[in-house]
Design a protein around this motif. Structure first.
Motif, PDB file in Angstrom:
ATOM      1  N   GLN A  30       7.913 -13.316   0.396  1.00  0.00           N
ATOM      2  CA  GLN A  30       7.762 -13.396   1.816  1.00  0.00           C
ATOM      3  C   GLN A  30       7.256 -14.917   2.327  1.00  0.00           C
ATOM      4  OE1 GLN A  30       4.350 -11.359   3.110  1.00  0.00           O
ATOM      5  NE2 GLN A  30       5.510 -10.842   5.266  1.00  0.00           N
ATOM      6  N   ARG A 181      -1.863 -16.580  -8.422  1.00  0.00           N
ATOM      7  CA  ARG A 181      -1.367 -16.051  -7.096  1.00  0.00           C
ATOM      8  C   ARG A 181      -0.644 -16.771  -6.481  1.00  0.00           C
ATOM      9  NH1 ARG A 181      -4.260 -11.919  -4.915  1.00  0.00           N
ATOM     10  NH2 ARG A 181      -5.897 -11.682  -6.243  1.00  0.00           N
ATOM     11  N   GLU A 189       0.158  -6.171  -6.324  1.00  0.00           N
ATOM     12  CA  GLU A 189       0.244  -4.929  -7.053  1.00  0.00           C
ATOM     13  C   GLU A 189       1.592  -4.401  -7.007  1.00  0.00           C
ATOM     14  OE1 GLU A 189      -2.676  -2.656  -4.983  1.00  0.00           O
ATOM     15  OE2 GLU A 189      -4.016  -2.755  -6.708  1.00  0.00           O
ATOM     16  N   PRO A 362       6.974  -7.437   0.320  1.00  0.00           N
ATOM     17  CA  PRO A 362       5.519  -7.723   0.057  1.00  0.00           C
ATOM     18  C   PRO A 362       4.901  -6.436  -0.388  1.00  0.00           C
ATOM     19  CG  PRO A 362       5.874  -8.064   2.343  1.00  0.00           C
ATOM     20  CD  PRO A 362       7.047  -7.512   1.767  1.00  0.00           C
ATOM     21  N   TYR A 389       4.668   0.356   2.365  1.00  0.00           N
ATOM     22  CA  TYR A 389       5.326   0.679   3.703  1.00  0.00           C
ATOM     23  C   TYR A 389       6.018  -0.762   3.944  1.00  0.00           C
ATOM     24  CZ  TYR A 389       1.394  -2.430   4.498  1.00  0.00           C
ATOM     25  OH  TYR A 389       0.404  -3.550   4.216  1.00  0.00           O
ATOM     26  N   ASP A 391       6.152  -3.504   6.180  1.00  0.00           N
ATOM     27  CA  ASP A 391       5.193  -4.386   6.875  1.00  0.00           C
ATOM     28  C   ASP A 391       5.805  -4.849   8.255  1.00  0.00           C
ATOM     29  OD1 ASP A 391       3.530  -6.478   7.687  1.00  0.00           O
ATOM     30  OD2 ASP A 391       3.696  -7.532   5.746  1.00  0.00           O
ATOM     31  N   TYR A 392       4.881  -4.592   9.157  1.00  0.00           N
ATOM     32  CA  TYR A 392       5.375  -4.626  10.684  1.00  0.00           C
ATOM     33  C   TYR A 392       5.518  -6.411  10.739  1.00  0.00           C
ATOM     34  CZ  TYR A 392       5.359  -3.859  15.580  1.00  0.00           C
ATOM     35  OH  TYR A 392       5.752  -3.838  17.107  1.00  0.00           O
ATOM     36  N   SER A 393       4.946  -7.340  10.067  1.00  0.00           N
ATOM     37  CA  SER A 393       4.810  -8.440  10.337  1.00  0.00           C
ATOM     38  C   SER A 393       6.128  -9.153   9.361  1.00  0.00           C
ATOM     39  CB  SER A 393       3.520  -9.182  10.017  1.00  0.00           C
ATOM     40  OG  SER A 393       3.112  -9.133   8.373  1.00  0.00           O
ATOM     41  N   LEU A 411      12.319 -11.264  13.657  1.00  0.00           N
ATOM     42  CA  LEU A 411      11.318 -10.485  13.564  1.00  0.00           C
ATOM     43  C   LEU A 411      11.020  -9.217  14.676  1.00  0.00           C
ATOM     44  CD1 LEU A 411       8.936  -9.586  11.812  1.00  0.00           C
ATOM     45  CD2 LEU A 411       7.378 -11.420  13.025  1.00  0.00           C
ATOM     46  N   ARG A 415      11.157  -5.535  14.416  1.00  0.00           N
ATOM     47  CA  ARG A 415       9.866  -4.604  14.610  1.00  0.00           C
ATOM     48  C   ARG A 415      10.395  -3.262  15.312  1.00  0.00           C
ATOM     49  NH1 ARG A 415       5.096  -8.615  16.308  1.00  0.00           N
ATOM     50  NH2 ARG A 415       4.608  -9.041  14.125  1.00  0.00           N
ATOM     51  N   PRO A 446       1.726   0.640  13.472  1.00  0.00           N
ATOM     52  CA  PRO A 446       1.301  -0.615  13.851  1.00  0.00           C
ATOM     53  C   PRO A 446       2.160  -0.718  15.457  1.00  0.00           C
ATOM     54  CG  PRO A 446       3.286  -0.326  12.479  1.00  0.00           C
ATOM     55  CD  PRO A 446       2.632   1.044  12.639  1.00  0.00           C
ATOM     56  N   ILE A 484       3.779   3.278   7.090  1.00  0.00           N
ATOM     57  CA  ILE A 484       2.621   3.045   6.675  1.00  0.00           C
ATOM     58  C   ILE A 484       1.607   4.243   6.883  1.00  0.00           C
ATOM     59  CG2 ILE A 484       1.573   2.066   8.912  1.00  0.00           C
ATOM     60  CD1 ILE A 484       0.223  -0.026   7.630  1.00  0.00           C
ATOM     61  N   LYS A 488      -0.768   5.319   3.806  1.00  0.00           N
ATOM     62  CA  LYS A 488      -1.984   5.131   4.024  1.00  0.00           C
ATOM     63  C   LYS A 488      -2.591   6.874   3.942  1.00  0.00           C
ATOM     64  CE  LYS A 488      -2.444   0.824   4.489  1.00  0.00           C
ATOM     65  NZ  LYS A 488      -3.257  -0.305   3.526  1.00  0.00           N
TER      66      LYS A 488
ATOM     67  N   ALA B 120      -1.435  -8.341   9.870  1.00  0.00           N
ATOM     68  CA  ALA B 120      -0.719  -9.802  10.148  1.00  0.00           C
ATOM     69  C   ALA B 120       0.189  -9.683  11.114  1.00  0.00           C
ATOM     70  CB  ALA B 120       0.063 -10.029   8.619  1.00  0.00           C
ATOM     71  N   TYR B 121      -0.048  -8.769  12.032  1.00  0.00           N
ATOM     72  CA  TYR B 121       1.110  -8.729  13.260  1.00  0.00           C
ATOM     73  C   TYR B 121       1.327  -9.615  14.314  1.00  0.00           C
ATOM     74  CZ  TYR B 121       0.912  -4.142  10.756  1.00  0.00           C
ATOM     75  OH  TYR B 121       0.891  -2.999   9.617  1.00  0.00           O
ATOM     76  N   GLY B 159       0.225  -6.035   5.836  1.00  0.00           N
ATOM     77  CA  GLY B 159       0.664  -7.402   5.615  1.00  0.00           C
ATOM     78  C   GLY B 159      -0.323  -7.792   4.499  1.00  0.00           C
ATOM     79  N   THR B 160       0.230  -9.123   3.940  1.00  0.00           N
ATOM     80  CA  THR B 160      -0.204  -9.710   3.038  1.00  0.00           C
ATOM     81  C   THR B 160      -1.514 -10.646   3.479  1.00  0.00           C
ATOM     82  OG1 THR B 160       1.092 -11.899   2.992  1.00  0.00           O
ATOM     83  CG2 THR B 160       1.888  -9.907   1.767  1.00  0.00           C
ATOM     84  N   ARG B 167      -1.327 -15.968  10.554  1.00  0.00           N
ATOM     85  CA  ARG B 167      -0.939 -15.302  11.856  1.00  0.00           C
ATOM     86  C   ARG B 167      -2.106 -15.190  12.885  1.00  0.00           C
ATOM     87  NH1 ARG B 167       4.377 -13.196  13.246  1.00  0.00           N
ATOM     88  NH2 ARG B 167       4.497 -12.581  11.107  1.00  0.00           N
ATOM     89  N   PRO B 244      -9.513   4.255   3.081  1.00  0.00           N
ATOM     90  CA  PRO B 244      -9.356   5.577   3.441  1.00  0.00           C
ATOM     91  C   PRO B 244     -10.210   6.645   3.200  1.00  0.00           C
ATOM     92  CG  PRO B 244      -7.068   4.683   2.506  1.00  0.00           C
ATOM     93  CD  PRO B 244      -8.307   3.739   2.114  1.00  0.00           C
ATOM     94  N   THR B 280      -4.926  -1.972  15.716  1.00  0.00           N
ATOM     95  CA  THR B 280      -3.810  -2.785  15.511  1.00  0.00           C
ATOM     96  C   THR B 280      -3.241  -3.680  16.756  1.00  0.00           C
ATOM     97  OG1 THR B 280      -2.398  -0.962  15.727  1.00  0.00           O
ATOM     98  CG2 THR B 280      -2.880  -1.386  13.532  1.00  0.00           C
TER      99      THR B 280
END
Lengths: 502, 343
Positions: A30, A181, A189, A362, A389, A391-393, A411, A415, A446, A484, A488, B120-121, B159-160, B167, B244, B280
């Motif tokens: 990413q 990293r 992961e 990611p 999930y 990722d919204y970003s 982007l 979205r 999100p 997501i 979660k 990261a939105y 997000g990472t 962001r 969670p 969010t």
């Protein structure tokens, strides 16, 4: 230059090619730019390019570089296989030093790769790309993405965690962690379904080296077959100086593709020769050279015939017919959640099964499909929200896809792209079933106006007590199916909120 | 000949590898026993000094555990609220009012700052993540007080970390101020007991959050579906592994987590607050410009004051009364010295 130094140069080029492949593989992340296109190896893959253009009935400019590889074959035959192919290099490095006996250089099994190539091309003409899973570059990239790198990541993470308990090691480990990293070997992961299956398949391809050196390249590789056919007219070809040759047979034994035929004066078929120069390097009398030719090389016993082409057409028609008649084509799986924009785009006849999208995702939510897309869609990308999930970003998959099978959405557009819709299982959802607050799904949602709303309800709990509880409810028009919530959901096993295909 | 050499080499490597890992495991065992995070073995069954519930105003200085923060000197406010246009100036003013950064950061200190970088939105104007100028100003103040290093980190749930750090604008602000962003690596999490824990006996937590000399908690004040608001204590969820799991009996569990972490200082960023669709965000209509920064060594007091920005009472946000009941701070602001300053 002596033949030995040419061979050393070839080996150096192979190392560089593998390093470049590794660099681009690790750089497929990413937001990470690479100094060359991260999908360079797929861009120069003429098999993937030709098949994708045939199946999609469109010109794909990004894949036009495959013509350069064809041009290379016209000049120097299968030099791609001996010098540049990263899978070829891996197979070279893993083949036994003392190979098993050579088979007959005229052996008919070599034709298997032609059969595979023809079936792939016929099927592509019929709009099917399933067998591109056997393209050597997709095999290597997919195996690295879904098996090797996740395993390396898991091992390094475990090692770091174990060693971090030792006080004096903490500082060096922090440094090491930052570096690992940075290059993408640790963090995120990654975990993929069928990672073990893909590793076993790859292991089998490597292990077949023990049966015959470069077994894959000589009998099976469809890209090798394509380049081999072009190499029939290659300019630069192996030639033995009959006057100098003492018929010692060293070259025939050394040839990694076993194409040197003692019965024909140690001649090689340019369609099978990878220009590795091992023969020239072992020749005691310097009788082996590589010279220019203009006339096409002879058609050999194992080269495709009209009959084989027709048989391949038959096989392709039958195969595509059977796939189209499969239940997956009749009614789509509810779990067939495609990457953003890919469903509307008709992914199946554009996707070359390379795995770039899965590498760049990611969350590693994009997984190689096993059942969701039917056999036809084997190892095409599906979002498995319980594993990761959308990722919204992030809109990296569309940027990474070399064929546009996943459209390169901006982007803001990504979205709004609807991947699916979330449904709550009220029998298992904690507030619904137990009358206890939870709301993780609502918290995670999100979209700016949350697609999950909480209704305050007075409920009777299973134990008979009465309580106020906030129950989640999905507003379908707002849900984009990013998953997501499913990822979660704190329930064990299956989530109580699941994304279904739209 | 060659073959045997290689085999022999591999054999030796394997023996070496096994003995090294065995040694490492052994060392790890010993190391863990001595590690400062691996908590006392004495079982805290005696439920130490749980103050009597609802027994009038809680003591101004929390009685339990040992608050890692030095007591304020006579002239200092217990809690400061700064209002004005410049986020950096708000931070400087609020910190000065409660005794200056030198009260918290001693020369050579290792400082960890925990803003809220939950996703990261969006950029900071969406008020889902802590204001970068607030974080940058804190980094500068810490370095000014002589900190050895100042690290800033969070573990985003969407997000990472790299993308979220960038962001949110926090990566740039921290870099400019001389601090460093740290990605929270799995190796640095350890499971430790919570001595005051009743519902949560132990938790897997980022070691540095417990080991750093100074831990500065910098939440942004936001709407939250379950907790109603996410403030200082809720922000501590960013340093634990399994978030969670905190969503059952959330108020109590957050209070128990707070009893373990005990931030040196809490600075609530309320330059912009998110009043709906939190945590969010994503909708500018849900953002309210409140131009406020709240600072206190007492996380409970800071959170309690911040509820007023949303027209709520401290008791409306479950973890605040739970924490006050555990003696982690005071939610009765009438009993402490609050200084409100316009900048």
């Amino acid at each position: 230059m002596t033949p030995q130094s040419w061979r050393r140069m070839r080996q150096a080029v192979q190392i560089l090619a593998v390093l470049l492949f590794t660099y681009l593989l690790l750089g497929t992340r990413q937001g990470l730019p690479t100094f060359l296109p991260h999908d360079l190896f797929f861009r120069v893959d003429p098999l993937a390019g030709a098949a994708a253009m045939l199946a999609g009935r469109r010109w794909i400019p990004a894949l036009a570089l495959g013509l350069a590889t064809i041009a290379l074959a016209v000049v120097a035959g299968r030099a791609w296989c001996g010098w540049l192919c990263p899978l070829g290099a891996v197979l070279d490095w893993t083949r036994p030093r003392k190979p098993a006996a050579q088979d007959d250089p005229r052996g008919n099994w070599r034709t298997a790769k032609h059969a595979l190539l023809l079936v792939i091309l016929w099927a592509a003409l019929l709009g099917n790309l399933t067998l591109l899973i056997l393209d050597p570059l997709t095999i290597l990239f997919r195996t690295m993405t879904a098996s090797v790198l996740p395993a390396v990541n898991a091992l390094l993470t475990a090692a770091e965690s174990a060693l971090y308990a030792i006080g004096p090691l903490q500082r060096p480990l922090e440094w090491a962690d930052r570096i690992l990293r940075g290059v993408g070997l640790v963090g995120g992961e990654p975990a993929f379904q069928q990672g073990i299956v893909l590793a076993l398949l790859f292991g089998a391809i490597v292990a077949l080296n023990a049966v015959r050196p470069r077994f894959w390249c000589r009998y099976l590789c469809p890209l090798g077959a394509l380049l081999g056919l072009v190499s029939k007219v290659a300019f630069l070809r192996h030639r033995v100086d009959a006057d100098a040759c003492i018929a010692c047979g060293k070259c025939a034994r050394a040839c990694p593709t076993g194409t040197i035929d003692p019965a024909r004066g140690y001649a090689a078929d340019p369609a099978e020769c990878t220009l590795c120069l091992d023969c020239a390097a072992v020749c005691p009398t310097n009788a082996v050279g590589f010279r220019g030719h203009l006339a096409p090389a002879a058609w050999r016993e194992y080269d495709p015939s009209r009959r084989q082409a027709l048989l391949a057409l038959g096989a392709a028609v039958a195969g595509v017919g059977l796939l189209r008649a499969a239940p997956a084509a009749r009614r789509e799986s509810p779990w067939l959640i495609r990457p953003p924009g890919a469903r509307e785009n008709g992914l199946l006849d554009k996707c070359i099964r390379c795995g770039e999208c899965m590498k760049v995702c990611p969350t590693s939510g994009l997984q190689p499909s096993l059942f969701a897309a039917g056999l036809e869609g084997l190892w095409t990308p599906v979002l498995v929200p319980r594993l990761g999930y959308c990722d919204y970003s992030c809109h990296s998959c569309g940027q990474a896809c070399p064929t546009g099978a996943i459209p390169p959405l901006a982007l803001d557009d990504k979205r709004r792209a609807v991947l699916g819709v979330a449904y709550i299982d009220e029998n298992r959802c904690i507030p619904w079933a137990d009358g206890v607050d939870c709301i993780v799904c609502e918290e995670m949602c999100p979209v700016p106006e949350k697609a999950i709303q909480l209704d305050v309800q007075t409920v009777t709990r299973p134990d008979g007590t009465v309580a106020e509880v906030r129950r989640p409810r999905v507003i379908r028009e707002r849900c984009i199916g990013c998953g997501i919530c499913e990822y979660k959901c704190p329930l064990n096993g299956e989530a109580a909120i699941r994304v279904h295909a739209p | 000949m060659n073959e045997i050499d290689r085999r022999e080499f591999l054999r030796r490597m394997m023996i070496l590898g096994f003995s090294a890992s065995a040694a490492a495991t052994l060392l790890a065992r010993c190391g863990a026993a001595q590690s400062p995070t691996a908590a006392p073995t004495a079982a805290p069954t005696a439920a130490p000094t749980a103050p009597p519930p609802a027994a009038g105003p809680a003591p101004a200085t929390p009685a339990t555990a040992q608050p890692p923060t030095p007591a304020p000197s006579a002239g200092d406010a217990y809690l400061a609220v700064a209002r004005g246009e410049s986020p950096a100036a708000l931070v400087q003013t609020a910190i000065r009012a409660i005794g200056g950064m030198e009260r918290f950061v001693k020369p050579g200190a290792d400082v960890l700052i925990k803003p809220n970088i939950c996703v990261a939105y969006h950029g900071p104007e969406y008020a889902a993540t802590t204001n970068p100028e607030v974080v940058g100003a804190l980094v500068a103040l810490c370095l000014g007080a002589g900190a050895r290093r100042v690290r800033v980190m969070d573990n985003p749930f969407g997000g990472t970390p790299e993308a979220a750090y960038a962001r949110s604008g926090i990566a740039d602000a921290v870099k400019a101020a001389g601090g460093q962003m740290e990605v929270m690596s799995e190796m640095k999490y350890a499971t430790v007991p919570i001595p005051q824990g009743k519902d949560l006996k132990q938790i897997r937590i980022y070691r540095d959050a417990l080991d750093a000399d100074v831990f500065i908690n910098v939440p942004i004040a936001k709407d939250h579906g379950l907790a109603r608001l996410t403030l200082g204590m809720k922000n501590l969820l960013g340093v634990i592994w399994d978030r969670p799991a905190m969503h059952r009996n959330m108020g109590q569990r957050i209070a128990e987590l707070t009893s373990l972490v005990r931030p040196t200082l809490t600075v609530v960023d309320a330059v912009r607050i998110l009043v709906a669709n939190g945590p969010t965000g994503g909708n500018l209509a849900d953002v309210k410009q409140t131009n406020t920064v709240i600072a206190s060594a007492d996380i409970v007091a800071a959170d309690a004051w911040a509820t007023s920005l949303f027209g709520l009472k401290p008791a409306d946000v479950s973890y605040i009364p739970a924490a006050a009941k555990m003696g982690l701070g005071t939610m009765d602001l009438a009993g402490v010295r609050v200084e409100e300053i316009s900048v």
